[in-house]
Design a protein around this motif. Structure first.
Motif, short mmCIF file in Angstrom:
data_model
loop_
_atom_site.label_atom_id
_atom_site.label_comp_id
_atom_site.label_asym_id
_atom_site.label_seq_id
_atom_site.Cartn_x
_atom_site.Cartn_y
_atom_site.Cartn_z
N PHE A 1 -11.68 4.45 -6.00
CA PHE A 1 -10.82 3.72 -6.92
C PHE A 1 -10.85 4.49 -8.24
CE2 PHE A 1 -9.30 0.48 -9.79
CZ PHE A 1 -8.28 -0.06 -9.03
N VAL A 2 -9.67 4.84 -8.74
CA VAL A 2 -9.59 5.68 -9.94
C VAL A 2 -8.91 4.96 -11.10
CG1 VAL A 2 -9.69 7.89 -8.71
CG2 VAL A 2 -7.47 6.81 -9.08
N LYS B 1 -3.51 9.00 -1.94
CA LYS B 1 -4.76 8.72 -1.20
C LYS B 1 -4.38 8.49 0.26
CE LYS B 1 -6.97 5.57 -4.28
NZ LYS B 1 -7.69 4.27 -4.40
N ASP C 1 -5.12 1.43 -14.02
CA ASP C 1 -6.03 0.45 -14.61
C ASP C 1 -7.05 -0.10 -13.63
OD1 ASP C 1 -4.11 -1.09 -13.05
OD2 ASP C 1 -4.95 -2.84 -14.04
N ASP D 1 -1.31 4.42 -2.27
CA ASP D 1 -2.58 4.01 -1.69
C ASP D 1 -2.29 3.50 -0.27
OD1 ASP D 1 -5.33 3.28 -1.79
OD2 ASP D 1 -4.83 1.26 -2.43
N THR D 2 -2.07 2.20 -0.10
CA THR D 2 -1.73 1.70 1.26
C THR D 2 -0.32 2.13 1.65
OG1 THR D 2 -0.82 -0.38 0.45
CG2 THR D 2 -3.19 -0.35 0.92
N GLY D 3 0.53 2.41 0.66
CA GLY D 3 1.93 2.78 0.93
C GLY D 3 2.88 1.59 0.87
N ARG D 4 2.32 0.38 0.71
CA ARG D 4 3.17 -0.83 0.75
C ARG D 4 4.18 -0.87 -0.40
NH1 ARG D 4 -1.93 -4.14 1.72
NH2 ARG D 4 -1.89 -4.65 3.93
N THR D 5 3.72 -0.59 -1.62
CA THR D 5 4.60 -0.70 -2.78
C THR D 5 5.81 0.21 -2.61
OG1 THR D 5 2.66 -1.11 -4.16
CG2 THR D 5 4.70 -0.56 -5.31
N GLU E 1 5.87 7.60 -9.50
CA GLU E 1 4.81 6.63 -9.22
C GLU E 1 3.45 7.20 -9.61
OE1 GLU E 1 3.81 3.84 -9.09
OE2 GLU E 1 3.72 2.95 -7.11
N ASP E 2 2.52 6.32 -9.90
CA ASP E 2 1.18 6.78 -10.28
C ASP E 2 0.34 7.17 -9.07
OD1 ASP E 2 1.00 4.13 -9.41
OD2 ASP E 2 -0.27 3.45 -11.05
N ILE E 3 0.34 6.28 -8.06
CA ILE E 3 -0.53 6.55 -6.91
C ILE E 3 0.04 5.88 -5.65
CG2 ILE E 3 -2.03 4.56 -7.46
CD1 ILE E 3 -4.43 6.28 -6.47
N SER F 1 1.25 -5.05 -7.41
CA SER F 1 0.53 -5.24 -6.15
C SER F 1 -0.72 -6.01 -6.55
CB SER F 1 0.19 -3.91 -5.49
OG SER F 1 0.14 -2.87 -6.41
N TYR G 1 -4.21 -7.37 -6.81
CA TYR G 1 -5.54 -6.85 -6.53
C TYR G 1 -6.60 -7.90 -6.74
CZ TYR G 1 -4.79 -1.98 -5.56
OH TYR G 1 -4.44 -0.82 -4.94
P1 IMP Z 1 -0.08 0.68 -2.56
O1 IMP Z 1 1.02 -0.35 -2.49
O2 IMP Z 1 -1.33 0.20 -1.86
O3 IMP Z 1 0.31 2.06 -2.14
O4 IMP Z 1 -0.60 0.73 -4.03
C1 IMP Z 1 0.16 1.04 -5.03
C2 IMP Z 1 -0.34 0.50 -6.34
O5 IMP Z 1 -1.69 0.03 -6.30
C3 IMP Z 1 -0.36 1.63 -7.32
O6 IMP Z 1 0.91 1.79 -7.89
C4 IMP Z 1 -1.43 1.22 -8.28
O7 IMP Z 1 -0.87 0.39 -9.28
C5 IMP Z 1 -2.40 0.43 -7.45
N1 IMP Z 1 -3.56 1.27 -7.06
C6 IMP Z 1 -3.83 1.79 -5.85
N2 IMP Z 1 -4.96 2.52 -5.85
C7 IMP Z 1 -5.42 2.47 -7.12
C8 IMP Z 1 -6.56 3.05 -7.77
O8 IMP Z 1 -7.39 3.78 -7.22
N3 IMP Z 1 -6.68 2.77 -9.10
C9 IMP Z 1 -5.79 1.97 -9.79
N4 IMP Z 1 -4.72 1.42 -9.22
C10 IMP Z 1 -4.54 1.67 -7.89
#
Ligand code: IMP
Ligand code: MG
Length: 187
Positions: A160-161, A139, A167, A111-115, A107-109, A77, A79
């Motif tokens: 942000f963690v 989150k 990372d 966040d938005t849920g898109r991945t 999965e690690d986290i 994703s 950034y």
């Molecule tokens: P999503 O698609 O926004 O849900 O994000 C998923 C991916 O964004 C995660 O698998 C992480 O690799 C990265 N990500 C989201 N939030 C954080 C954060 O707080 N710290 C580090 N990586 C993050």
């Protein structure tokens, strides 16, 4: 993000520890038991989403007792600093047909849920026997796409963690704990 050129630059980025390594270990032990109960002796395929989930995968796979295979997928994703651009790309796919497998995404986290909503759509279309998602961190306040994990070990606020696989600019994945990233110094 300011480039990290020294140990001092590196250390200054850790604002505070949010989740200790002992808390992570205890939660993984519990999650492993939940997975054992859910599958009740049926073999599973744990699929780790690289790179962020590689540390979690290594510990979680040793906490389950059901027969388990492991697989890896790489999703990126994009950034800009600590903010998601909304573009998700699968840069490495699984090396096998998953139609005969009980698939557990690691999965690690979220966040938005898109991945995960993209990955879930892709993998469910391949007809696995069953499909579940385990995430180390959630989150929920940041969600842009509706998505819920079956097992979430920790729910965290909108910080942000870094650490334990996560990372910022590819650094900090090796920290043994989850920490809040210090955004103050020019991001
Ligand atoms: P999503 O698609 O926004 O849900 O994000 C998923 C991916 O964004 C995660 O698998 C992480 O690799 C990265 N990500 C989201 N939030 C954080 C954060 O707080 N710290 C580090 N990586 C993050
Ligand atoms: Mg990730």
């Amino acid at each position: 993000m300011k480039e990290i050129r020294s140990q001092e630059d590196f250390d200054g980025r850790i604002k505070r520890i949010l989740i200790t390594k002992e808390e992570i270990a205890a939660a993984i032990e519990k999650a492993g038991k939940e997975i054992d109960k859910l599958y009740d002796g049926r073999p599973i395929l744990l699929v780790s989403i690289l790179k962020g989930a590689f540390v979690f995968m290594a510990d979680l796979c040793r906490a389950v007792s059901v027969p388990c295979e492991i697989g890896f997928m790489c999703a990126k994703s994009y950034y800009e600093g600590t903010v998601s651009s909304g573009v998700v790309k699968i840069t490495m796919d699984l090396d096998r047909d998953i139609s005969g497998y009980h698939v557990v995404i690691v999965e690690d986290i979220i966040d938005t849920g898109r991945t995960l909503s993209d990955i879930a759509r892709l993998l469910k279309a391949r007809d696995p026997l069953s499909f579940h998602v385990v995430t180390l961190l959630d989150k929920p306040s940041r969600r842009l796409v509706e998505f819920e994990a079956d097992i979430a070990l920790f729910t965290i606020p909108d910080h942000f963690v870094i650490g334990y696989g996560l990372d910022c600019g590819e650094y900090f994945r090796n920290l043994p704990y989850i920490a809040e990233y210090n955004e103050k110094e020019g991001n």
